[in-house]
Scaffold this motif. Structure first.
Motif, PDB file in Angstrom:
ATOM      1  N   PHE A   1      -3.426   6.363  -7.895  1.00  0.00           N
ATOM      2  CA  PHE A   1      -2.309   7.034  -6.724  1.00  0.00           C
ATOM      3  C   PHE A   1      -1.907   5.630  -5.485  1.00  0.00           C
ATOM      4  N   ILE A   2      -1.202   5.724  -4.640  1.00  0.00           N
ATOM      5  CA  ILE A   2      -0.628   4.595  -4.147  1.00  0.00           C
ATOM      6  C   ILE A   2      -1.690   2.873  -3.560  1.00  0.00           C
ATOM      7  N   PRO A   3      -2.816   3.754  -3.361  1.00  0.00           N
ATOM      8  CA  PRO A   3      -3.637   1.960  -3.295  1.00  0.00           C
ATOM      9  C   PRO A   3      -3.848   1.723  -4.721  1.00  0.00           C
ATOM     10  N   GLU A   4      -4.135   2.767  -5.518  1.00  0.00           N
ATOM     11  CA  GLU A   4      -4.882   1.988  -6.493  1.00  0.00           C
ATOM     12  C   GLU A   4      -3.398   1.742  -7.408  1.00  0.00           C
TER      13      GLU A   4
ATOM     14  N   LEU B   1      -0.856  -0.258  -5.932  1.00  0.00           N
ATOM     15  CA  LEU B   1      -0.995  -1.531  -5.140  1.00  0.00           C
ATOM     16  C   LEU B   1      -1.584  -2.719  -5.552  1.00  0.00           C
ATOM     17  N   LEU B   2      -3.117  -2.361  -6.332  1.00  0.00           N
ATOM     18  CA  LEU B   2      -3.861  -2.915  -6.095  1.00  0.00           C
ATOM     19  C   LEU B   2      -3.429  -4.075  -7.731  1.00  0.00           C
TER      20      LEU B   2
ATOM     21  N   ASP C   1      14.381   2.316   8.192  1.00  0.00           N
ATOM     22  CA  ASP C   1      13.217   3.220   8.080  1.00  0.00           C
ATOM     23  C   ASP C   1      12.426   1.770   7.386  1.00  0.00           C
ATOM     24  N   THR C   2      11.093   1.868   7.883  1.00  0.00           N
ATOM     25  CA  THR C   2      10.731   0.873   8.146  1.00  0.00           C
ATOM     26  C   THR C   2       9.852   1.528   6.762  1.00  0.00           C
ATOM     27  N   HIS C   3       9.446   1.968   5.883  1.00  0.00           N
ATOM     28  CA  HIS C   3       8.983   3.005   5.037  1.00  0.00           C
ATOM     29  C   HIS C   3       8.878   2.319   3.808  1.00  0.00           C
ATOM     30  N   ASP C   4       8.204   1.328   3.111  1.00  0.00           N
ATOM     31  CA  ASP C   4       8.301   0.482   2.220  1.00  0.00           C
ATOM     32  C   ASP C   4       7.786   0.881   0.998  1.00  0.00           C
ATOM     33  N   ILE C   5       6.820   2.201   0.748  1.00  0.00           N
ATOM     34  CA  ILE C   5       5.473   1.932  -0.033  1.00  0.00           C
ATOM     35  C   ILE C   5       6.664   2.444  -1.224  1.00  0.00           C
TER      36      ILE C   5
ATOM     37  N   ASN D   1       8.641  -0.482  -2.732  1.00  0.00           N
ATOM     38  CA  ASN D   1       7.805  -1.689  -3.124  1.00  0.00           C
ATOM     39  C   ASN D   1       6.809  -0.750  -4.637  1.00  0.00           C
TER      40      ASN D   1
ATOM     41  N   ARG E   1      12.976  -3.496   3.430  1.00  0.00           N
ATOM     42  CA  ARG E   1      13.198  -2.666   4.450  1.00  0.00           C
ATOM     43  C   ARG E   1      14.231  -2.818   5.421  1.00  0.00           C
ATOM     44  N   ASP E   2      14.669  -1.279   6.284  1.00  0.00           N
ATOM     45  CA  ASP E   2      15.627  -1.444   7.251  1.00  0.00           C
ATOM     46  C   ASP E   2      16.876  -2.407   7.061  1.00  0.00           C
TER      47      ASP E   2
END
Lengths: 221, 360
Positions: A64-67, A69-70, A105-109, A112, A130-131
């Motif tokens: 998922f997102i956490p994995e 990202l790492l 919009d400041t959501h950038d997951i 990224n 973002r934004d």
């Protein structure tokens, strides 16, 4: 060094990315340089291979997102060390993509994530963050002579910024110079069609597939 | 094109309808909730930013919106960031668009020491929201349930330190995630208590808990325990509670039901029929017409078709069904599209005649 030994290093790099081990990726990248192994191949067959495997895990909902990202932290840590050692010939003429989250919009997951997978897929990515105001996106796309613009938003309130980018491109007579793709929570294929985008992707792996399709599966210009 | 549609008129107030529906007594139609947020500003003819920090305008907008559409639940809501803002996050407020997070409350772990749970009577815009709840309850509380959005602790934690940092910490520093969630829980409990004191009921919304973002296992560890405490607290006040999680949720439906929530509001990434089969005997379901593709951009016919599809899938849900949008409606959703949703539900009526829906 023979190919078999080299492959051990590549596999170790790939595993370090997949297993989210940033320190291991750094250590092995240093060894790759010390052993005079080709940095470009170490990136392609090691780091990028690991990120591709991670992307597959993400598609299959094992990661998922956490994995992710790492994994991408580990990939970039390795890239930082290997990139300066790449032969010049590999540094040129990749498909260049401007990526941004539209203004408001400041959501950038999500953005990224797409950027990471684009890097891994061999595209040259210019990340505006973002934004970002539509005019800035268009200005930079033109100055950089990019091949594509990838826009993301999570919020329904900022979807209009995407169509503004396309309108600005038209006004400047530059619409045909770029493939424009859009994505993010509230976006749909219908919305993409309506604003005249070249494509829509519902998630990050799909965005890579879409660009591969638009550019004939070839990340090199 | 000439539309020969007859006028469908509600026979019951929402509170009557919901009470009767819960008992299995006759009702005029299924409950229907287009999740109206800042669109309420459009009904009142004010800028979106006028709602956020003015209890009277926020109340008037939601009362006007309820009266215009006749839906079954008022939710006092402007954006997800009100609690985080009260704890120090910076919120940016465009004049006529939904507010958004500018900067999280803290930049790194060292900032946690300075974080305190909110005082809903003094921090950020919360006092205005409480005033709005009180006014709405006073004006129409005897007709329609009045709820107030309460952001889930895990989501609020992401606004305190930033979503990307929080996501990394889920794997690298779980203890810090729990600290931030606990602080967020304390804030949520304080705000929930104040919502009750104002005469409303909290409604839980928890975007980051989505299986689009974190794994079911991470949900169980970092989100579930805190949601459960909130649900238990709301139940201690003898009130039912709805839990909304955005995006993909099918892997955590069981867990969402385990929180004890009475109703699960599911997004358009989830399948109502599947939800009914898996958890419909445990919880009421609410959903899930696409907020942007259908409600914002669709035609009246598109909306009618989608409403029929959702009702066909879930009208016989054992614990009940509320026809709703999958998530909050975009501010610029055309008002006639919201009318179209209500009209479609009125046209279907109750009990639902499946053969009529099928024929559509």
């Amino acid at each position: 060094m023979n190919e078999q030994t080299e492959q051990l290093y590549f596999t170790a790099l790939s595993d370090a990315v997949l297993n989210m081990e940033e320190d291991t990726a750094i250590n092995i990248a240093h060894k790759v340089i010390a052993e005079k192994i080709d940095a470009y191949r170490a990136i392609e067959r090691g780091l990028v291979d690991g990120m591709n495997r991670a992307g597959k895990f993400f598609e299959d909902e094992e990661y998922f997102i956490p994995e992710i990202l790492l994994c991408s932290d580990a990939m970039y840590a390795g890239l930082n060390i290997l990139n300066p050692h790449i032969n010049r010939e590999h540094q040129r003429s990749r498909i260049k993509i401007i990526i941004a989250v539209v203004e408001g919009d400041t959501h950038d997951i999500g953005k990224n994530l797409v950027k990471t997978l684009l890097d891994a897929a061999g595209f040259e990515v210019i990340d505006l963050g973002r934004d970002v105001p539509p005019s800035k996106i268009v200005d930079i796309a033109i100055i950089e002579q990019a091949d594509a613009i990838a826009l993301s938003t999570l919020m329904t309130t900022t979807m209009d910024g995407m169509s503004e980018v396309i309108q600005l491109l038209q006004q400047r007579g530059q619409r045909e110079s770029f493939q424009v793709i859009v994505g993010g929570g509230p976006i749909s294929q219908g919305f993409a069609d309506r604003i005249g985008a070249d494509g829509y992707a519902p998630n990050a792996p799909a965005a890579i597939k879409l660009l591969n399709k638009l550019f004939g599966k070839n990340t090199y210009a | 094109m000439h539309d020969p549609k007859p006028l469908y008129i509600d026979q019951l107030f929402p509170v009557q309808r919901l009470a009767a529906y819960a008992k299995g007594a006759p009702v005029d139609r299924l409950p229907c909730v287009p999740i109206v947020g800042n669109t309420a500003a459009r009904i009142l003819g004010v800028k979106v930013s006028a709602l956020r920090n003015n209890g009277k305008i926020l109340a008037d907008a939601h009362i006007a919106s309820y009266r215009r559409f006749g839906y079954d639940n008022i939710r006092v809501f402007t954006d997800l960031y009100t609690i985080a803002e009260g704890m120090g996050a910076k919120v940016r407020v465009p004049e006529d668009e939904t507010a958004f997070l500018g900067e999280p409350a803290i930049q790194d772990v060292s900032g946690i020491a300075n974080l305190k749970p909110v005082d809903p009577y003094s921090d950020g815009v919360l006092p205005h929201h409480l005033e709005a709840i009180e006014r709405v309850v006073q004006e129409v509380g005897d007709e329609v349930p009045v709820t107030a959005a309460l952001t889930g602790p895990f989501t609020n934690a992401s606004f305190l330190i930033g979503a990307v940092t929080l996501s990394r910490f889920v794997l690298k520093d779980p203890a810090t995630v729990h600290k931030l969630c606990k602080l967020s829980l304390e804030s949520a409990l304080a705000y929930a208590e104040a919502i009750f004191a104002a005469g409303g009921t909290p409604s839980l919304t928890d975007a980051m808990s989505s299986s689009t973002v974190i794994s079911p296992k991470q949900f169980e560890e970092f989100s579930f325990p805190y949601l459960k405490i909130l649900v238990d607290y709301i139940h201690s006040k003898s009130k039912p509670v709805t839990l909304h999680i955005c995006g993909k949720t099918s892997p955590i439906w069981d867990k969402m039901a385990d929180t004890g929530a009475d109703c699960l509001s599911i997004d358009n990434d989830a399948d109502l029929l599947e939800a009914k089969k898996k958890i419909g005997h445990r919880v009421r379901l609410m959903g899930n017409v696409h907020p942007s593709a259908i409600m914002l951009q669709g035609s009246r016919q598109d909306i009618r078709r989608e409403v029929f599809k959702c009702v066909l899938a879930a009208h016989d849900n054992p614990c009940g069904f509320v026809l709703a949008s999958g998530c909050s409606l975009p501010t610029e959703t055309p008002l006639q599209n919201i009318d179209a949703m209500l009209d479609a539900v009125r046209e279907i009526g109750y009990p639902v005649a499946v053969e009529d829906l099928d024929a559509q």
